[in-house]
Design a protein around this motif. Structure first.
Motif, PDB file in Angstrom:
ATOM      1  N   HIS A 255      46.264  46.474  32.363  1.00  0.00           N
ATOM      2  CA  HIS A 255      44.325  47.369  32.564  1.00  0.00           C
ATOM      3  C   HIS A 255      44.685  48.284  31.463  1.00  0.00           C
ATOM      4  O   HIS A 255      45.368  49.569  31.845  1.00  0.00           O
ATOM      5  CB  HIS A 255      44.237  47.762  33.750  1.00  0.00           C
ATOM      6  N   TYR A 256      43.394  48.239  30.380  1.00  0.00           N
ATOM      7  CA  TYR A 256      43.075  49.373  30.080  1.00  0.00           C
ATOM      8  C   TYR A 256      43.496  50.558  31.300  1.00  0.00           C
ATOM      9  O   TYR A 256      42.233  50.377  32.225  1.00  0.00           O
ATOM     10  CB  TYR A 256      42.502  49.581  29.292  1.00  0.00           C
ATOM     11  N   PRO A 257      44.025  52.023  31.013  1.00  0.00           N
ATOM     12  CA  PRO A 257      43.068  53.004  32.054  1.00  0.00           C
ATOM     13  C   PRO A 257      41.726  53.186  32.659  1.00  0.00           C
ATOM     14  O   PRO A 257      41.151  53.102  31.499  1.00  0.00           O
ATOM     15  CB  PRO A 257      43.907  54.762  31.537  1.00  0.00           C
ATOM     16  N   ALA A 258      41.682  53.147  33.784  1.00  0.00           N
ATOM     17  CA  ALA A 258      40.089  52.936  34.080  1.00  0.00           C
ATOM     18  C   ALA A 258      40.154  53.578  35.799  1.00  0.00           C
ATOM     19  O   ALA A 258      41.123  53.804  36.789  1.00  0.00           O
ATOM     20  CB  ALA A 258      39.341  51.168  33.838  1.00  0.00           C
ATOM     21  N   ALA A 259      39.066  54.082  35.992  1.00  0.00           N
ATOM     22  CA  ALA A 259      38.853  54.020  37.750  1.00  0.00           C
ATOM     23  C   ALA A 259      39.174  53.155  38.076  1.00  0.00           C
ATOM     24  O   ALA A 259      38.808  51.305  37.611  1.00  0.00           O
ATOM     25  CB  ALA A 259      37.135  54.736  37.779  1.00  0.00           C
ATOM     26  N   ALA A 262      36.415  49.587  42.852  1.00  0.00           N
ATOM     27  CA  ALA A 262      35.229  49.122  43.465  1.00  0.00           C
ATOM     28  C   ALA A 262      34.412  50.573  43.071  1.00  0.00           C
ATOM     29  O   ALA A 262      32.975  50.317  43.527  1.00  0.00           O
ATOM     30  CB  ALA A 262      36.432  49.769  45.359  1.00  0.00           C
ATOM     31  N   ASP A 263      35.312  51.548  42.124  1.00  0.00           N
ATOM     32  CA  ASP A 263      34.109  52.617  42.059  1.00  0.00           C
ATOM     33  C   ASP A 263      33.089  52.343  41.491  1.00  0.00           C
ATOM     34  O   ASP A 263      32.011  52.137  40.904  1.00  0.00           O
ATOM     35  CB  ASP A 263      34.969  54.073  41.678  1.00  0.00           C
ATOM     36  N   ASP A 264      33.337  51.127  40.765  1.00  0.00           N
ATOM     37  CA  ASP A 264      32.550  51.109  39.118  1.00  0.00           C
ATOM     38  C   ASP A 264      31.130  49.692  39.402  1.00  0.00           C
ATOM     39  O   ASP A 264      30.488  49.942  39.234  1.00  0.00           O
ATOM     40  CB  ASP A 264      33.471  50.536  38.033  1.00  0.00           C
ATOM     41  N   LEU A 265      31.540  48.924  40.443  1.00  0.00           N
ATOM     42  CA  LEU A 265      30.738  48.271  41.338  1.00  0.00           C
ATOM     43  C   LEU A 265      29.530  48.692  41.618  1.00  0.00           C
ATOM     44  O   LEU A 265      29.021  48.458  41.548  1.00  0.00           O
ATOM     45  CB  LEU A 265      31.346  47.102  41.920  1.00  0.00           C
ATOM     46  N   LEU A 266      30.809  49.715  42.645  1.00  0.00           N
ATOM     47  CA  LEU A 266      29.559  50.527  43.829  1.00  0.00           C
ATOM     48  C   LEU A 266      28.525  51.626  42.565  1.00  0.00           C
ATOM     49  O   LEU A 266      27.263  51.518  42.718  1.00  0.00           O
ATOM     50  CB  LEU A 266      30.711  52.033  44.460  1.00  0.00           C
ATOM     51  N   ASP A 267      29.350  52.023  41.745  1.00  0.00           N
ATOM     52  CA  ASP A 267      28.493  53.009  40.492  1.00  0.00           C
ATOM     53  C   ASP A 267      27.285  52.494  40.083  1.00  0.00           C
ATOM     54  O   ASP A 267      26.097  53.121  40.061  1.00  0.00           O
ATOM     55  CB  ASP A 267      29.710  53.509  39.065  1.00  0.00           C
ATOM     56  N   GLY A 268      27.562  51.325  39.462  1.00  0.00           N
ATOM     57  CA  GLY A 268      26.697  50.830  39.153  1.00  0.00           C
ATOM     58  C   GLY A 268      25.344  49.988  39.974  1.00  0.00           C
ATOM     59  O   GLY A 268      24.082  50.511  39.908  1.00  0.00           O
TER      60      GLY A 268
END
Lengths: 272, 260, 156
Positions: A255-259, A262-268
């Protein structure tokens, strides 16, 4: 120490980078005379930069680079050019001159640097092409050649002046198995028959380890592995194991460094 | 607002940096020109690529420009009863301005873009690097012949443009519109001065040749070695050299003709 | 390698065409073909008003160009314009009382100097001055004179 154990090319404590990006971090390398040495590592790990440092196309930020007794970064242009006449280099795409025929491409270094008569040059060119098996293709243009053939012509051109060493930049990239086998055979044979010192930069693990006498593995600007192919294969280093056995995840993360996901989907959802 | 200022400052600095590199580059190229005396065939090959192959567009454009000049000027001059002066008008317009300038613009579009693309592509396919590694300086071997060929071709092309344009004007004025043939050439001869007009025009075209070819080879040599990089370099080469030609034209015209 | 020969021929033709174009421009289009003033002798003339006369303007006699204006200066001693001109050394038989007038070529054309030979026995030589001169016609003065003549006529 006998002459055969001597290192033709030595890099000591060499560092290089672009701005903040560190490509090589205080590395040491030794390339022994008459041997085939491979440099392996993931893309962008500085393998090609290493060849450029040895050839004097770029200067290191620190450390020394010695080729056949000469400090490369300190050479003036005329002396550097003299040294380069004794080095051959094979670029990834072959880098043949698109306006010249195969014959003229191989004849180029001979015409530029020797005062030999055309008849002698013709014989030399034919011999070099014969060594790579392409004497019959001498009147073709580079656009008419397949990738593998272009690389073999480039190899013939690289040995035109009978250099003391050849550097190969990803010689197996993009080749079909048959052509790959041909190129492997040529590299090893030429090294032994002509007494060359060969440095191969590649990430085709199986191919390159099968023809090398010595292997270096670099990643993140540091030397991760160093030894004969057998030693390296038996290495316990997780990094080396991931690279050699083509494991998708390990010290080199998938994985390329990312949050977190779960956080990403919730943000969306909240933003939408 | 601050961002905009910063952007402007950044762009100015990188423009200056680029110009500096272009200047150092051209000095390197000039240093390699004398050695070309030993390798004339390289220059000849480039004279063909850059000069001979531009002839078609130059001649066709010149013919059309000359004919249009003849037509337009006639329409205006006839109002003053001065249509006999059409010879000098066409000739002076061509020799002083249109010949050098339009030929340079066409040259930039045809030959300049080809040079940039060629050198840029050689850079992208590592041909320049491999030449360097074979101990041959690509600036001397590839760039210098092209620069010399550009500087030599431009005045020839400009002269051909002016001459063909004058002939075009002749066809329209004398052939179509009935101006007296003797008046066309005679008045022209009296009005066009060799030193002040023709030679100045040639000097202009030599300067244009240098500038257009310089920009073309530099953009190619400095291009980012990707497809997109080469394409952008080619566009930049044509745009910058066209702008440079037009700006220089004003400066040169002011210097040469301003005092008369 | 045979192509090299064709290339060289075409480049040669290109250069030849360029030179031919230059030649054509020189001979047919510019004044290089006509005899330019090579050797000449210097003569001066003073005028009250030179009008639109410029340096390089032609000097003609009988309509034929015999010389060129080389310099125009203003003399602060006698408050007159002084015109320096070169006359082609082939035309060395202008009497010393030759007069110089400023004419206009055509209606809108440039101004030039016309020489009218006199009747003296000796000829103009290098450094001589032409004494009989007629200044250029200035439009405002003409109109002024015309208006004056008109009002005069009305009164008288």
């Amino acid at each position: 120490m006998s002459a055969a154990d001597e290192a033709l090319v030595t890099l000591r404590d060499v560092s290089f980078g672009f701005g903040k990006r560190v490509i090589l971090d205080h590395c040491d390398f030794r390339f022994m005379r008459g041997k085939v040495t491979a440099i392996m590592g993931p893309s962008g790990s500085g393998k090609t930069t290493l060849l450029r440092l040895i050839g004097g196309q770029v200067r290191p930020h620190g450390g020394s680079i010695v080729v056949d007794g000469k400090e490369v970064p300190k050479l003036r242009r005329a002396e550097l050019y003299e040294l380069r006449k004794r080095m051959g280099m094979l670029f990834q795409s072959g880098a043949l001159f698109s306006g010249l025929t195969v014959f003229d491409n191989v004849a180029f270094p001979l015409r530029e640097h020797t005062g030999l008569p055309e008849s002698l040059i013709r014989d030399l060119v034919l011999l070099k092409l014969e060594a790579v098996g392409l004497r019959g293709a001498r009147d073709l243009m580079p656009t008419e050649l397949s990738g593998g053939m272009a690389r073999r012509v480039a190899l013939a051109r690289a040995i035109a002046l009978d250099p003391m060493m050849i550097m190969y930049d990803e010689p197996f990239a993009g080749l079909d198995p048959i052509t790959m086998g041909v190129v492997m055979k040529l590299i090893r044979q030429l090294n032994d028959n002509l007494g060359l010192t060969s440095i191969i930069v590649s990430h085709d693990v199986a191919e390159v380890t099968s023809i090398s006498d010595h292997v270096y593995m670099i990643s993140g600007g540091k030397v991760m592995g160093d030894g004969s192919p057998q030693d390296v294969r038996a290495s316990a280093s997780p990094w080396v194991r991931q690279f050699l056995y083509a494991e998708p995840d390990g010290p080199v993360a998938f994985h390329y460094p990312a949050a977190p996901l779960a956080d990403d989907l919730l943000d969306g959802e909240t933003a939408g | 607002m601050i961002d905009w200022l910063q952007g402007l400052g950044h762009r100015t600095l990188s423009f200056l940096e680029r110009t500096g590199r272009a200047n150092l580059f051209i000095l390197r190229v000039f240093a390699g020109v004398p050695a070309l005396a030993l390798q004339l065939r390289l220059v000849v090959a480039q004279l063909y690529a850059v000069g001979v192959l531009s002839l078609l567009i130059i001649v066709v454009s010149a013919l059309n420009v000359g004919m249009v000049l003849g037509l337009q000027m006639y329409n205006t001059l006839v109002n003053f009863g001065a249509e006999a002066s059409i010879g000098p008008v066409v000739a002076l317009a061509l020799v002083r301005e249109l010949g050098p300038v339009v030929a340079a613009l066409l040259f930039a579009g045809r030959a300049g873009s080809a040079l940039t693309a060629e050198i840029g592509l050689m850079k992208a396919t590592e041909q320049l690097s491999s030449m360097e590694m074979m101990a041959v300086d690509p600036v001397r071997r590839i760039v210098a012949p092209r620069l010399l060929a550009g500087i030599l071709s431009m005045p020839l092309l400009a002269a051909i443009f002016s001459a063909v344009g004058i002939l075009g004007g002749y066809f329209v004025a004398v052939g179509l519109l009935g101006v007296d043939e003797g008046a066309y050439w005679g008045q022209m001869r009296a009005a066009v001065d060799w030193n002040d007009d023709v030679v100045n025009g040639i000097i202009k075209s030599i300067v244009f040749g240098l500038v257009v070819t310089w920009i073309a080879v530099f953009e190619g040599y400095d291009a980012v070695p990707t497809t997109e990089g080469v394409s952008r370099a080619t566009t930049r080469s044509v745009v910058y050299s066209s702008l440079a030609v037009l700006a220089l034209d004003f400066v040169l015209t002011a210097l040469m003709f301003g005092d008369i | 390698m045979m192509r090299t020969r064709t290339i060289e021929i075409m480049v040669g033709a290109f250069v030849a065409a360029g030179i031919a174009a230059l030649f054509m421009l020189a001979m047919k289009a510019s004044n290089l073909g006509t005899a330019s003033i090579r050797d000449g002798y210097q003569v001066t003339a003073r005028f009250d008003n030179i009008g639109g006369l410029r340096v390089q303007a032609p000097v003609s006699a009988g309509g034929v160009r015999v010389g060129r204006v080389t310099a125009i200066t203003y003399d602060q001693e006698d408050y007159e314009a002084r015109v320096h001109m070169t006359i082609d050394s082939r035309y060395d038989r202008f009497p010393s009382d030759t007069s110089a007038s400023i004419y206009t070529a055509g209606l809108l054309g440039e101004q030039y100097i016309g020489l009218e030979p006199g009747g003296a026995d000796d000829f103009l030589a290098d450094g001589d001055a032409i004494l009989l001169t007629q200044s250029a016609l200035v439009l405002e003065q003409l109109i002024g004179r015309f208006l004056f003549a008109m009002t005069e006529g009305k009164d008288g």
